[in-house]
Design an enzyme around this catalytic site. Structure first.
Site, PDB file in Angstrom:
ATOM      1  N   LYS A  53       0.837  -1.204   0.000  1.00 46.99           N
ATOM      2  CA  LYS A  53       0.000   0.000   0.000  1.00 46.99           C
ATOM      3  C   LYS A  53       0.871   1.253   0.000  1.00 46.99           C
ATOM      4  CE  LYS A  53      -3.794  -2.536   1.987  1.00 46.99           C
ATOM      5  NZ  LYS A  53      -4.520  -3.024   3.172  1.00 46.99           N
ATOM      6  N   GLN A  97      -4.685  -1.644   9.343  1.00 45.81           N
ATOM      7  CA  GLN A  97      -4.528  -2.964   8.724  1.00 45.81           C
ATOM      8  C   GLN A  97      -5.135  -4.045   9.629  1.00 45.81           C
ATOM      9  OE1 GLN A  97      -3.239  -3.630   5.547  1.00 45.81           O
ATOM     10  NE2 GLN A  97      -4.085  -5.636   6.007  1.00 45.81           N
ATOM     11  N   ASP A 120     -11.135   2.671   3.604  1.00 42.20           N
ATOM     12  CA  ASP A 120     -11.352   1.229   3.461  1.00 42.20           C
ATOM     13  C   ASP A 120     -12.837   0.918   3.267  1.00 42.20           C
ATOM     14  OD1 ASP A 120      -9.407  -0.664   3.243  1.00 42.20           O
ATOM     15  OD2 ASP A 120      -9.028  -0.860   5.396  1.00 42.20           O
TER      16      ASP A 120
END
Ligand code: NDP
Length: 284
Positions: A53, A97, A120
Site C-alpha cells: 500500500k 490494517q 477502506d
C-alpha cells in the site's frame, strides 16, 4: 469456449497512472492527498500488505504516513493515534490494517475512524451510504470487482449476479454494488442448500469464500463472467482462488486469474478512494 482473461494487474496499473494526474491536480489546488496506514503487531502477511500500500502511494504521488505500533499496544493507545489522525488536516485517509491482535476490537477501532477518512469503506456510515445509495467510500475489494466487470465490457444491468459469500468486507457490499448497477442479485453462503443450483444460473458469478478451487466447471453457466476474489493456498502451497481456474475457463466467457485479478485492484481502489476524498473536499 476459452474465457477471456480479465487482467487485473494491467487495469490496476492503468488506474494508478491516471491517479497520478488527479493527485497532481489536487496538489495544484493546494492539497496533496495523504494516506495514513496503521499497522499493529508483526503479522507477516499484514506487513506485506502495508508495504504494497505504501509503494502504491509512492507510485501515485499520494503522501503516505506509516504508523507501526507494537503487538502489545492497548486499545486506548490505538484510539489515541486514530484521534490524532482524525484531526490531522494532512491526512485524508486512515487505514488500520486488519486483522488486529486478538486483544483489540476491530469493530471499536473502525468505529473510531472519522467517516470522512474511512477509505477502506468499513465504517457503518460507509456501509449505510452504500445501502441507501449515497455518496461515500465503497469497500475496496468489491469496488475493484465492479471496475473489472466494466473492463470486461460486462454491464450488470438486467443480468443475474450470484455472489458466494456474505462477509461485511466483500460479499455483502459486492451484492449491493451489483444491485446498484441494476443486476438481479442472489447471495449464497455456507448455509445455502444446493449451492450449484444457484451458481449455474449466474450470468455474473463472484466467488468470495476462502476455499481453494471450490467453484467447479459444472457449477458455472456457459458464457458466464467469473470473478474470483479468493486467496488461498492449494495442496502444493501455491496461491490460488476459490475457482477451479483451469477447468472453469473452458466454460466461462471471461474470468479473473489468481494472482493478477482482484488482488491488485483492491490496492488501486484504496488509492482511488483516497484521491476521491480530497477531490470531494476541494470540489474538483
Ligand atoms: P470470510 O471468511 O469473512 O467470509 C467467507 C464467506 O464464505 C462467508 O459468508 C461464508 O458463509 C461463506 N462460505 C464459507 N464456506 C462456504 C461454502 N462451503 N459454501 C458457500 N459459502 C461458504 O471471508 P472474506 O469475505 O473476508 O474473504 C473471502 C475470500 O476472499 C478469502 O479467500 C480472502 O482471502 C479473499 N479476499 C481477497 C481480497 C483481495 O484483495 N483479493 C480481499 C479480501 C478477501 P457464512 O457467512 O455462512 O459463514
Amino acid at each position: 469456449m476459452t474465457a477471456k482473461i480479465i487482467d487485473g494487474k494491467a487495469l490496476a496499473a492503468r488506474i494508478q497512472d491516471e491517479l497520478k494526474t488527479r493527485v497532481e491536480a489536487c496538489t495544484e489546488h493546494g492539497h496533496r492527498p495523504g494516506l495514513a496506514v496503521v499497522l499493529v503487531g508483526e503479522d507477516p502477511a499484514s506487513q506485506v500488505y502495508v508495504r504494497n500500500k505504501v509503494r502504491a502511494c509512492e507510485r501515485t504521488g499520494i503522501r503516505s504516513d506509516e504508523i507501526r505500533m507494537p503487538a502489545e499496544t492497548t486499545e486506548a493507545e490505538l484510539l489515541a493515534v486514530i484521534d490524532r489522525l482524525n484531526h490531522d488536516d494532512a491526512v485524508d485517509g486512515i487505514l488500520v490494517q486488519l486483522p488486529l491482535p486478538k486483544h483489540l476490537s476491530s469493530e471499536l477501532v473502525i468505529a473510531a475512524i472519522s467517516p470522512e477518512k474511512d477509505v477502506d469503506g468499513f465504517h457503518v456510515v460507509s456501509a449505510g451510504s452504500l445501502l441507501t445509495g449515497r455518496t461515500g467510500f465503497r469497500p475496496c475489494t468489491p469496488y475493484g470487482v465492479m471496475k473489472l466487470l466494466e473492463e470486461a465490457g460486462c454491464d450488470p444491468a438486467g443480468k443475474h449476479a450470484v455472489v458466494i459469500g456474505r462477509s461485511n468486507i466483500v460479499g455483502k457490499p459486492q451484492a449491493l454494488m451489483l444491485l446498484e448497477k441494476n443486476a438481479s442479485v442472489t447471495i449464497v453462503h455456507s448455509r445455502t442448500t444446493d449451492l450449484a443450483e444457484h451458481t449455474r444460473r449466474a450470468d455474473i458469478l463472484v466467488a468470495a469464500v476462502g476455499r481453494a478451487k471450490m467453484v467447479k466447471a459444472d457449477m458455472v453457466k456457459p458464457g458466464a463472467v467469473v470473478i474470483d476474489v479468493g486467496m488461498n493456498r492449494d495442496e502444493n502451497g501455491k496461491l490460488c482462488g476459490d475457482v477451479d481456474y483451469e477447468n472453469v475457463r473452458e466454460v466461462a466467457s471471461a474470468i479473473t486469474p489468481v494472482p493478477g485479478g482482484v488482488g491488485p485492484m483492491t490496492i488501486a481502489m484504496l488509492m482511488t478512494n483516497t484521491v476521491e476524498a480530497v477531490e470531494r473536499r476541494l470540489g474538483l
